[in-house]
Each structure stands twice: as C-alpha cells, then as structure tokens.
Design a protein around this motif. Sequence first.
Motif, PDB file in Angstrom:
ATOM      1  N   TYR A 312       0.848  -1.185   0.000  1.00  0.00           N
ATOM      2  CA  TYR A 312       0.000   0.000   0.000  1.00  0.00           C
ATOM      3  C   TYR A 312       0.889   1.242   0.000  1.00  0.00           C
ATOM      4  O   TYR A 312       1.814   1.349   0.804  1.00  0.00           O
ATOM      5  CB  TYR A 312      -0.897  -0.006   1.242  1.00  0.00           C
ATOM      6  CG  TYR A 312      -1.962   1.063   1.244  1.00  0.00           C
ATOM      7  CD1 TYR A 312      -3.229   0.810   0.728  1.00  0.00           C
ATOM      8  CD2 TYR A 312      -1.699   2.321   1.767  1.00  0.00           C
ATOM      9  CE1 TYR A 312      -4.209   1.785   0.724  1.00  0.00           C
ATOM     10  CE2 TYR A 312      -2.670   3.304   1.778  1.00  0.00           C
ATOM     11  CZ  TYR A 312      -3.921   3.029   1.257  1.00  0.00           C
ATOM     12  OH  TYR A 312      -4.890   4.007   1.251  1.00  0.00           O
ATOM     13  N   VAL A 314       1.512   5.100   0.727  1.00  0.00           N
ATOM     14  CA  VAL A 314       1.000   6.140   1.626  1.00  0.00           C
ATOM     15  C   VAL A 314       1.579   7.490   1.230  1.00  0.00           C
ATOM     16  O   VAL A 314       2.794   7.632   1.063  1.00  0.00           O
ATOM     17  CB  VAL A 314       1.370   5.830   3.086  1.00  0.00           C
ATOM     18  CG1 VAL A 314       0.969   6.985   4.007  1.00  0.00           C
ATOM     19  CG2 VAL A 314       0.710   4.537   3.535  1.00  0.00           C
ATOM     20  N   SER A 335      -0.928  -2.595   5.109  1.00  0.00           N
ATOM     21  CA  SER A 335      -1.981  -2.033   5.954  1.00  0.00           C
ATOM     22  C   SER A 335      -2.607  -3.118   6.824  1.00  0.00           C
ATOM     23  O   SER A 335      -2.678  -4.289   6.453  1.00  0.00           O
ATOM     24  CB  SER A 335      -3.065  -1.370   5.102  1.00  0.00           C
ATOM     25  OG  SER A 335      -3.768  -2.327   4.332  1.00  0.00           O
ATOM     26  N   ASP A 364      -5.370   5.964   8.635  1.00  0.00           N
ATOM     27  CA  ASP A 364      -6.423   6.721   7.963  1.00  0.00           C
ATOM     28  C   ASP A 364      -7.105   7.655   8.970  1.00  0.00           C
ATOM     29  O   ASP A 364      -6.925   7.530  10.185  1.00  0.00           O
ATOM     30  CB  ASP A 364      -7.433   5.787   7.301  1.00  0.00           C
ATOM     31  CG  ASP A 364      -8.266   5.011   8.315  1.00  0.00           C
ATOM     32  OD1 ASP A 364      -7.786   4.842   9.461  1.00  0.00           O
ATOM     33  OD2 ASP A 364      -9.372   4.575   7.981  1.00  0.00           O
ATOM     34  N   LYS A 365      -7.877   8.593   8.469  1.00  0.00           N
ATOM     35  CA  LYS A 365      -8.457   9.631   9.327  1.00  0.00           C
ATOM     36  C   LYS A 365      -9.481   9.082  10.319  1.00  0.00           C
ATOM     37  O   LYS A 365      -9.730   9.672  11.368  1.00  0.00           O
ATOM     38  CB  LYS A 365      -9.101  10.728   8.473  1.00  0.00           C
ATOM     39  CG  LYS A 365     -10.265  10.258   7.613  1.00  0.00           C
ATOM     40  CD  LYS A 365     -10.858  11.418   6.810  1.00  0.00           C
ATOM     41  CE  LYS A 365     -12.046  10.957   5.980  1.00  0.00           C
ATOM     42  NZ  LYS A 365     -12.647  12.073   5.210  1.00  0.00           N
ATOM     43  N   ASP A 366     -10.100   7.934   9.985  1.00  0.00           N
ATOM     44  CA  ASP A 366     -11.105   7.344  10.869  1.00  0.00           C
ATOM     45  C   ASP A 366     -10.506   6.347  11.862  1.00  0.00           C
ATOM     46  O   ASP A 366     -11.246   5.710  12.615  1.00  0.00           O
ATOM     47  CB  ASP A 366     -12.187   6.644  10.033  1.00  0.00           C
ATOM     48  CG  ASP A 366     -12.944   7.616   9.146  1.00  0.00           C
ATOM     49  OD1 ASP A 366     -13.227   8.731   9.610  1.00  0.00           O
ATOM     50  OD2 ASP A 366     -13.230   7.264   7.988  1.00  0.00           O
ATOM     51  N   ASN A 367      -9.179   6.200  11.823  1.00  0.00           N
ATOM     52  CA  ASN A 367      -8.476   5.293  12.728  1.00  0.00           C
ATOM     53  C   ASN A 367      -8.974   3.852  12.589  1.00  0.00           C
ATOM     54  O   ASN A 367      -9.104   3.115  13.573  1.00  0.00           O
ATOM     55  CB  ASN A 367      -8.614   5.759  14.170  1.00  0.00           C
ATOM     56  CG  ASN A 367      -7.575   5.119  15.078  1.00  0.00           C
ATOM     57  OD1 ASN A 367      -6.461   4.849  14.659  1.00  0.00           O
ATOM     58  ND2 ASN A 367      -7.954   4.867  16.309  1.00  0.00           N
ATOM     59  N   GLU A 369      -7.584   1.950   9.813  1.00  0.00           N
ATOM     60  CA  GLU A 369      -6.462   1.259   9.186  1.00  0.00           C
ATOM     61  C   GLU A 369      -5.143   1.845   9.679  1.00  0.00           C
ATOM     62  O   GLU A 369      -5.039   3.047   9.917  1.00  0.00           O
ATOM     63  CB  GLU A 369      -6.515   1.388   7.659  1.00  0.00           C
ATOM     64  CG  GLU A 369      -7.609   0.585   7.004  1.00  0.00           C
ATOM     65  CD  GLU A 369      -7.495   0.617   5.484  1.00  0.00           C
ATOM     66  OE1 GLU A 369      -6.383   0.865   4.973  1.00  0.00           O
ATOM     67  OE2 GLU A 369      -8.517   0.400   4.822  1.00  0.00           O
ATOM     68  N   TYR A 371      -0.825   1.857   8.819  1.00  0.00           N
ATOM     69  CA  TYR A 371       0.131   1.615   7.739  1.00  0.00           C
ATOM     70  C   TYR A 371       1.507   1.403   8.352  1.00  0.00           C
ATOM     71  O   TYR A 371       1.968   2.202   9.170  1.00  0.00           O
ATOM     72  CB  TYR A 371       0.118   2.779   6.757  1.00  0.00           C
ATOM     73  CG  TYR A 371      -1.273   3.067   6.237  1.00  0.00           C
ATOM     74  CD1 TYR A 371      -1.980   2.090   5.555  1.00  0.00           C
ATOM     75  CD2 TYR A 371      -1.894   4.295   6.473  1.00  0.00           C
ATOM     76  CE1 TYR A 371      -3.276   2.327   5.104  1.00  0.00           C
ATOM     77  CE2 TYR A 371      -3.180   4.535   6.023  1.00  0.00           C
ATOM     78  CZ  TYR A 371      -3.866   3.544   5.335  1.00  0.00           C
ATOM     79  OH  TYR A 371      -5.146   3.774   4.905  1.00  0.00           O
TER      80      TYR A 371
END
Length: 399
Positions: A312, A314, A335, A364-367, A369, A371
């Motif tokens: 992935y 980033v 990820s 990610d912003k929503d917590n 995922e 990395y």
Amino acid sequence: MKKFFAVIRNTFIVLLLLYVTSKFVDIQIEGVKLDTIYETAAKQTYKFFDSLVDQIKSEPEVTDFTISYVEEDTYRFDLVIKYVDENELVSIKISDKTYTEFNVVKDKKTIKVSFTDEIQFEPNVPNKTFNIQSIEYMRNETVKSLESSVSGNAFKSLDMAIVEEKKQSVVGIHSCNRIGFRTECVAWGSGVIYDSTQETIDPLIGDDYIEYTYYILTNYHVVHGYSIFDIYYDSARMDTQATLVGTYTEKTDIAIVKLISRETLVVLDDDQFTTKTAVPIYLNQTVFSVGSPGGVQNFNQYKVGFIKDLDYSVFLKPDPEKPSTLCATGCDSFSTTAALGQGSSGGAMFDTVGNLIGIHFAGDKDNLESYEVHMATVLKAIDEIMATETASNDNSYIN
C-alpha cells in the motif's frame, strides 16, 4: 444460409400450429393423439439435452478458500466451489486428510462448503498452509476425482503472554527542543528497542557501573525538527535523554535514536536483526500492534487486527510548521486493522508468535487502518543508518 434458417423457422411454425390445433381438434396418427406424441417427444428431447449438459458440464473449481479461528485450537474451513451441485459433492481431501462431513449451502451457480477441525501449529510459526489436493463428486452416477492446487492459510491465535513480553521492548518518545533555559517537548511517538551495547565504566567498582547504549527504532516524522528526546519506559520517564543517530526516508519513514543509561531495559528478542531476513507476512494474517496513542497516559496499549493489504502506498500531507518531502511521492507499506491512533507512530506491529513485522508510521483519518513499514525496509534502514554511525565514530579518532 438464409434459405436454410427460413426452412427451419417455417417448419417450427407449422409444428407449433399443429400442436395448438391438436388441443382443439382430435388429430390422431395410427391411433395415437398428436398432442400425446408431441409431449412424449418433448420429454425425450429434454432428457437428451439434460444428459448432454451433464456430459459437457465443467469440472468443479474452487474459487475461494479461507480458514478462520473459532476457539481454542478449532478453526473453520470455508470453500466456494462452482460447477457442482450440493448433492454431487462426495469428499474433499486437504493436506492428506479427507473430509466427508460438511455443511453445504447453494448460492446461485456455486456452493459454499464449511466444516471445522483442530489445528496444531509448529513452535514459533504463526501460520500453517493447507492445500486442497482433490475433490470427489458424483456425475452421471459415477464418482469422479478432480485434483486441485488451491491453498489457504490458518493463522495462530494470539497468546496474551506474548503480548506482555513484547510490550517490554516498546517505549514512548517525547520529542523536545531547548528554548532558552527550558526544554519544550511537543511531539509524542513510540519506539522499539532493537539493540544494545554495554561498557563497564570502572571495572574496579563493579557491575553497578555498567553503562548501556540502547538503539531505538522510531519514525523520521517523530524526531524531525527536534534535537533531544525524553524516553518513557514502563510509563516512567528515563533520567537521561536520547539523541538522534540518523534517519532513512527513501520511500519510508524510519529513524533511530540512542539512549545511554545505567538502567537495564529489555531489548526485543528477534532473530531478524541477526539474520537480516524478514519473516514473511500474509493477507488476512492475525497481527497485534503496541504503542502509546495520545501520550504516556495510554502507555503501551495493544490492539489485535489482521493484514488488509500487503502493498500500500501512503502519501503524507506536509506539516506547514515543519516542511518536509516525506512520502510526497508515496511510501511503501502494508496495511492492517490494528490501528491504535495518533501518538503510536514508531510503535511495533507483531505477528502472533512475536516476530516484529513492521514499524507503524501512519493511519487513515477514521483510525480504522494502520500503515506499517515493511520489516525488509526496516532492516535496510538499520544498515544504512548504523553504517553512518560507525563511520562517524571511526572518524572521531582521527587527529
């Protein structure tokens, strides 16, 4: 060709009209009603084509094979098979063991097959591969066997003793700068003690005067723009501060700091740092993360998840206050769903037997995922950074 199809069409129309007429008019051929002749012919034609379809029907094919943890040593095997009906399946041979009892559910053109079994793992091995060797099925009243080469992985469940053991080598890092007569610490992150050296200050006094140098993996973005670093171990701040050894940012986000202390800390026990070979990772593999999101009040939390993507890219948004090109063209990662949140950067990602498989650096912003830097990249970064450290130490002795 057009004339041929026209004849076929006209013949079909005539036969259809005769059949419809026979329903209203008593038409017989040698004493047998025409509509009865039609119905008998239709049944025989259906049987012929049904038999023909059975003969040319494709052989069964496994399109999906997954193995998931249920409880204790019990795992569920799930297969999706097409080109076979639920009443045709006889047995499935997986890794030299034949299964004849399973739950089968029809789903449009496929069947979903599931059953459970116990799995024993080799010591210090987090996964076990199973191969579907053959499928036996009934076709035209004959049992047929089809060889297969489809594989699936079972992943060892998590042992909390391993979590507690590995947590001992993960630290908190408060990044600081000296401003006038005070020290201002702003950025918070995590780190992993992966190596150490020791030196006896005065052998005449005794072991109490052994001085340790601990090397700690973390992220470049945790240390960037700072000069001194408070290290928190077992939720307490160490008396001495760490300094930066070096950074490695070639499509990644790695830094190493070192802490010189007389305290005895637990260095991560992991053969990868000696062999220089990263352990393999797998899609859907069970993993757990360790880090301190939000600060020392959440010191060394852990979270269990699984690997979502093996590769992935980033892209990090630059910090206006600390300009950097870090990951501007993408950083390589894998990820997982074991996201701890902001402040766990530089923390550890482990497999279920305790191998370090990555260093956390983004989410990610929503917590949902996380990395991770691949372990192969981590090992490369260590070699690059420590080579510079060694050269620097060597040069210090040149007059």
